[in-house]
Design a protein around this motif. Structure first.
Motif, PDB file in Angstrom:
ATOM      1  N   SER A 192      48.759  47.879  54.556  1.00 14.58           N
ATOM      2  CA  SER A 192      48.365  46.440  53.560  1.00 14.58           C
ATOM      3  C   SER A 192      48.919  47.300  52.013  1.00 14.58           C
ATOM      4  O   SER A 192      48.997  45.762  50.902  1.00 14.58           O
ATOM      5  CB  SER A 192      47.323  45.563  54.145  1.00 14.58           C
ATOM      6  OG  SER A 192      45.911  46.366  53.906  1.00 14.58           O
TER       7      SER A 192
ATOM      8  N   SER B 119      46.978  39.817  62.953  1.00 15.58           N
ATOM      9  CA  SER B 119      48.211  39.133  62.303  1.00 15.58           C
ATOM     10  C   SER B 119      49.390  38.936  63.907  1.00 15.58           C
ATOM     11  O   SER B 119      49.183  39.225  64.750  1.00 15.58           O
ATOM     12  CB  SER B 119      49.036  39.212  61.202  1.00 15.58           C
ATOM     13  OG  SER B 119      50.120  39.941  61.440  1.00 15.58           O
TER      14      SER B 119
ATOM     15  N   LYS C 156      46.194  39.044  52.475  1.00 14.95           N
ATOM     16  CA  LYS C 156      45.334  38.049  51.892  1.00 14.95           C
ATOM     17  C   LYS C 156      44.909  37.686  51.821  1.00 14.95           C
ATOM     18  O   LYS C 156      43.138  37.915  51.381  1.00 14.95           O
ATOM     19  CB  LYS C 156      46.162  38.510  50.389  1.00 14.95           C
ATOM     20  CG  LYS C 156      47.247  39.464  49.623  1.00 14.95           C
ATOM     21  CD  LYS C 156      47.555  39.763  48.772  1.00 14.95           C
ATOM     22  CE  LYS C 156      48.307  40.843  47.756  1.00 14.95           C
ATOM     23  NZ  LYS C 156      49.049  41.339  47.413  1.00 14.95           N
ATOM     24  N   SER C 157      44.867  36.707  52.793  1.00 17.34           N
ATOM     25  CA  SER C 157      44.769  34.684  52.762  1.00 17.34           C
ATOM     26  C   SER C 157      43.248  35.374  53.210  1.00 17.34           C
ATOM     27  O   SER C 157      42.222  35.008  53.167  1.00 17.34           O
ATOM     28  CB  SER C 157      45.951  34.078  52.766  1.00 17.34           C
ATOM     29  OG  SER C 157      45.678  34.500  54.369  1.00 17.34           O
ATOM     30  N   LYS C 158      43.307  36.491  54.570  1.00 16.83           N
ATOM     31  CA  LYS C 158      41.980  36.837  55.390  1.00 16.83           C
ATOM     32  C   LYS C 158      41.052  37.704  54.838  1.00 16.83           C
ATOM     33  O   LYS C 158      40.004  37.815  55.617  1.00 16.83           O
ATOM     34  CB  LYS C 158      42.874  37.133  57.083  1.00 16.83           C
ATOM     35  CG  LYS C 158      43.728  35.934  57.640  1.00 16.83           C
ATOM     36  CD  LYS C 158      42.813  35.221  58.228  1.00 16.83           C
ATOM     37  CE  LYS C 158      43.298  34.165  58.365  1.00 16.83           C
ATOM     38  NZ  LYS C 158      42.396  32.782  59.316  1.00 16.83           N
ATOM     39  N   SER C 159      41.623  38.093  53.782  1.00 19.18           N
ATOM     40  CA  SER C 159      40.558  39.686  52.997  1.00 19.18           C
ATOM     41  C   SER C 159      39.016  38.782  52.300  1.00 19.18           C
ATOM     42  O   SER C 159      39.294  37.629  52.173  1.00 19.18           O
ATOM     43  CB  SER C 159      40.971  39.989  52.348  1.00 19.18           C
ATOM     44  OG  SER C 159      41.775  39.870  51.470  1.00 19.18           O
ATOM     45  N   THR C 160      38.056  38.988  53.158  1.00 19.01           N
ATOM     46  CA  THR C 160      36.856  39.484  52.195  1.00 19.01           C
ATOM     47  C   THR C 160      37.035  39.748  51.252  1.00 19.01           C
ATOM     48  O   THR C 160      37.516  40.767  50.900  1.00 19.01           O
ATOM     49  CB  THR C 160      35.804  39.157  53.546  1.00 19.01           C
ATOM     50  OG1 THR C 160      35.890  40.725  53.932  1.00 19.01           O
ATOM     51  CG2 THR C 160      36.184  38.517  54.688  1.00 19.01           C
ATOM     52  N   SER C 161      35.374  39.137  50.656  1.00 12.72           N
ATOM     53  CA  SER C 161      35.257  39.882  49.847  1.00 12.72           C
ATOM     54  C   SER C 161      34.961  41.414  49.610  1.00 12.72           C
ATOM     55  O   SER C 161      34.784  42.082  48.903  1.00 12.72           O
ATOM     56  CB  SER C 161      33.942  39.559  48.727  1.00 12.72           C
ATOM     57  OG  SER C 161      32.489  39.093  49.216  1.00 12.72           O
TER      58      SER C 161
ATOM     59  N   GLN D  42      51.937  40.500  53.555  1.00  8.57           N
ATOM     60  CA  GLN D  42      51.451  40.742  53.529  1.00  8.57           C
ATOM     61  C   GLN D  42      50.169  39.585  52.828  1.00  8.57           C
ATOM     62  O   GLN D  42      49.070  39.039  52.835  1.00  8.57           O
ATOM     63  CB  GLN D  42      52.168  41.698  52.059  1.00  8.57           C
ATOM     64  CG  GLN D  42      52.861  42.574  52.727  1.00  8.57           C
ATOM     65  CD  GLN D  42      52.657  42.856  51.594  1.00  8.57           C
ATOM     66  OE1 GLN D  42      53.724  42.562  50.034  1.00  8.57           O
ATOM     67  NE2 GLN D  42      52.882  44.290  51.113  1.00  8.57           N
ATOM     68  N   ALA D  43      50.704  38.288  52.314  1.00 13.50           N
ATOM     69  CA  ALA D  43      50.297  37.135  52.028  1.00 13.50           C
ATOM     70  C   ALA D  43      49.144  36.467  52.928  1.00 13.50           C
ATOM     71  O   ALA D  43      47.895  36.388  52.482  1.00 13.50           O
ATOM     72  CB  ALA D  43      51.655  36.018  51.590  1.00 13.50           C
ATOM     73  N   PHE D  44      49.522  36.507  54.365  1.00 14.25           N
ATOM     74  CA  PHE D  44      48.309  36.031  54.972  1.00 14.25           C
ATOM     75  C   PHE D  44      47.164  37.636  55.474  1.00 14.25           C
ATOM     76  O   PHE D  44      46.357  36.626  55.717  1.00 14.25           O
ATOM     77  CB  PHE D  44      49.367  36.565  56.454  1.00 14.25           C
ATOM     78  CG  PHE D  44      48.345  36.205  57.816  1.00 14.25           C
ATOM     79  CD1 PHE D  44      47.824  35.512  58.404  1.00 14.25           C
ATOM     80  CD2 PHE D  44      47.992  37.547  58.532  1.00 14.25           C
ATOM     81  CE1 PHE D  44      46.319  34.850  59.564  1.00 14.25           C
ATOM     82  CE2 PHE D  44      46.808  37.128  59.351  1.00 14.25           C
ATOM     83  CZ  PHE D  44      46.485  36.228  59.825  1.00 14.25           C
TER      84      PHE D  44
END
Length: 366
Positions: free
Chosen positions: A197, A236, A26-31, A22-24
């Motif tokens: 997610s 991922s 969130k880091s890869k999600s865009t605006s 989940q952390a990965f």
């Protein structure tokens, strides 16, 4: 064969893997994805010890729904008698509202599917517009020829529902919020969608535990089956959450030895049976050959017993000529000739005199 072995998951390890994933994400999600509230699928990857012998589809009920409220579901229904396509759509919409089902966004009767979605572009558009498809179990066998192979390649083939069931809402909810896994006999890896997610870590872990238990219970294999289980998303890396012990290798080797011994015993039995049949056939052939030899000997003996024919000696031409001349020179006695001639003349004279007497005896007319 060994019985099925249970797969014991470490809950803390599974939860750590879920949190890291989940952390990965969130880091890869865009605006843009955050504004649209887009979520990514979370799946389980199963690696088996052996390639299954049979194909299988396993339906897995989940404690927490793995689809969001924005997912669109389409339902294919049959054509009701004495109703148009619009009337059938209204009829089934009323039925779903009465049962309290609100997850289905569109209803398409079978007649509309045949006519409006016949072109290839229309089928591709239909496939892209919906996330899931359901179908009435009464028209299940008619759908593959009208949908095409792309629905099955994208793993969006329609799931069957009994629309006449008394517990229709419960059945539809299980299908929509549950998941399914296809097991093929072409490889040892299978994948099942488990969560998205937007769910919490506890919900994802509970879904993972439920899926593993159901897969182990419903998979048609014996002995140790699970080699590895990974957790992954669409973008991922696969995170391992279960690895089998090396002790399973010994169990598999023992099972293979037992199977090989059984095969060898079966081969020996076949060979023995073939030898018996061969010996019996050879004995019959020997008897036949002995009988044939006896017949040949008897025929030879009969041929020996037949007497030889004596050749006939034909007389020479000179002997034949002498015999014919002797026959011609033999004279006949003179008395016999004269007597025979005199007797012939007397009989003629007597015959004429009798005829004249008969003519003279004609009666006179008065």
């Amino acid at each position: 064969m060994a019985e099925k072995t249970e797969v014991a998951l470490d809950r803390t390890q599974v939860k750590k893997a879920v949190q890291a994933l989940q952390a990965f994400l969130k880091s890869k999600s865009t605006s843009s994805s955050l504004l649209l509230n887009e979520t990514q699928q979370i799946s389980l990857l199963f690696t088996l010890w052996k390639i299954p012998k049979q194909q299988q589809t396993i339906r897995i009920p989940l404690p927490h729904g793995q689809r969001t409220n924005t997912d669109e579901v389409c339902l294919f229904t049959r054509d009701e008698p004495r109703m148009t396509s619009e009337q059938t759509q209204r009829f089934y919409k009323k039925l779903l509202e009465e049962k309290g089902i609100q997850n289905i966004t569109e209803i398409i009767p079978y007649k509309v599917l045949k006519t409006e979605y016949k072109p290839y572009e229309a089928k591709r558009r239909l496939l892209g517009n919906f996330d899931m498809f359901l179908s009435d179990d009464r028209i299940r066998r008619l759908l593959p020829s009208h949908l095409g192979k792309h629905f099955y390649e994208r793993k969006k083939e329609p799931l069957c529902v009994n629309l006449q069931s008394k517990h229709l809402a419960r059945d539809v909810q299980r299908l929509i919020q549950g998941t399914s896994m296809k097991v093929t006999n072409k490889g040892c890896c299978c994948m099942a969608r488990v969560a998205h997610s937007g769910m919490t870590a506890d919900q994802v872990t509970e879904n993972i535990e439920a899926t593993v238990q159901t897969v182990v219970a419903k998979l048609r294999m014996k002995g140790p089956m699970m080699k590895l289980i990974h957790l992954k998303s669409q973008t991922s890396v696969a995170l391992p959450i279960y690895t089998s012990d090396l002790s399973h290798l010994t169990v598999l080797e023992e099972a293979e030895k037992q199977a090989s011994e059984k095969r060898a015993a079966a081969k020996k039995q076949k060979k023995q049976a073939e030898k018996k049949t061969d010996t019996a056939a050879e004995g019959k052939e020997e008897e036949k050959t002995v009988e044939e030899e006896k017949k040949v000997e008897e025929e030879q003996n009969e041929d020996e017993e037949i007497p030889q024919l004596v050749p006939i000696v034909t007389p020479s031409k000179k002997r034949k000529m002498k015999a014919s001349k002797q026959k011609q020179k033999v004279p006949k006695p003179a008395g016999e000739k004269k007597g025979s001639k005199a007797a012939g003349k007397l009989t003629k004279k007597l015959g004429k005199a009798g005829a004249l007497k008969q003519k003279r005896k004609v009666p006179k007319l008065k």
